[in-house]
Scaffold this motif. Sequence first.
Motif, short mmCIF file in Angstrom:
data_model
loop_
_atom_site.label_atom_id
_atom_site.label_comp_id
_atom_site.label_asym_id
_atom_site.label_seq_id
_atom_site.Cartn_x
_atom_site.Cartn_y
_atom_site.Cartn_z
N VAL A 92 29.30 83.06 60.46
CA VAL A 92 29.73 83.91 59.34
C VAL A 92 31.22 83.71 59.09
N PHE A 93 31.99 83.63 60.16
CA PHE A 93 33.45 83.47 60.07
C PHE A 93 33.81 82.24 59.25
N THR A 94 33.06 81.15 59.47
CA THR A 94 33.41 79.88 58.85
C THR A 94 32.68 79.61 57.54
N GLY A 99 31.98 85.11 55.24
CA GLY A 99 33.22 85.56 55.87
C GLY A 99 34.43 84.87 55.27
N ASN A 100 34.37 83.56 55.22
CA ASN A 100 35.48 82.76 54.68
C ASN A 100 36.81 83.16 55.31
N CYS A 101 36.77 83.48 56.59
CA CYS A 101 37.95 84.02 57.27
C CYS A 101 39.10 83.01 57.37
N TYR A 102 38.76 81.71 57.40
CA TYR A 102 39.83 80.70 57.47
C TYR A 102 40.63 80.62 56.18
N GLN A 106 44.18 82.04 60.86
CA GLN A 106 44.00 80.95 61.82
C GLN A 106 43.13 81.50 62.93
N GLY A 107 42.20 80.69 63.41
CA GLY A 107 41.30 81.13 64.47
C GLY A 107 41.21 80.09 65.55
N ASP A 108 40.14 79.31 65.53
CA ASP A 108 39.95 78.21 66.47
C ASP A 108 41.09 77.21 66.28
N SER A 109 41.83 76.98 67.33
CA SER A 109 42.99 76.09 67.23
C SER A 109 42.59 74.65 66.89
N ALA A 113 42.19 73.28 59.01
CA ALA A 113 42.59 74.06 57.84
C ALA A 113 42.46 75.55 58.12
N TYR A 114 43.45 76.28 57.71
CA TYR A 114 43.42 77.73 57.84
C TYR A 114 44.46 78.34 56.92
#
Length: 184
Positions: A92-94, A99-102, A106-109, A113-114
């Motif tokens: 969902v985050f990605t 979610g489109n959280c990026y 910034q999340g997963d290093s 793109a973030y």
Amino acid sequence: MKRLIIGVLALLGLATSQPSPFKARLESAIRSGGDTYAQVLLSQDPAQQLCTQYRGQLPPALVPQFIQAQKALIRYPQGDKLLGEWQNGQKVFTDPKRGNCYACHQGDSKELAYGTMGPSLTGYGSRGASEAVLRYTYEKIYNSWAYVPCSLMYRGGVHGLFTPEETADLVAFLVDPHSPINQR
């Protein structure tokens, strides 16, 4: 059409207020946008109308009632289980359609793109997984306006972009020590 525009202007409190450069531009946009633009403004929910009227800066006297109303919109998963599965939360985050959280965070290093509009969420799990952290994280994700009125962060749970269970999955993605967000 004229009635519609007058209704929108009255709704926004512009029809009788003193002109300012912002209000003049907004009034011009409403007049030139036509029926479709006016209909979008008229279809705002009451909270969004307040945020529009005060340009995201609610008067302090309105904030407690606003927050209380936003908290009342939060729905919780079955059994009040606020911690789901981080692998589902990652999906969902990605997902740009959910979610489109990026787009903002910034999340997963390892993600190239973030966005930088929101705070970095890398290492979010260092806050622990206490009941208070889980509840805050859950409620903030589900309805960000329950904590920051008129925030730029959208209200994904309130607008049905993800379910309460998926919100719990997003919480897990942020706090689980095995989540890529918490790997360095």
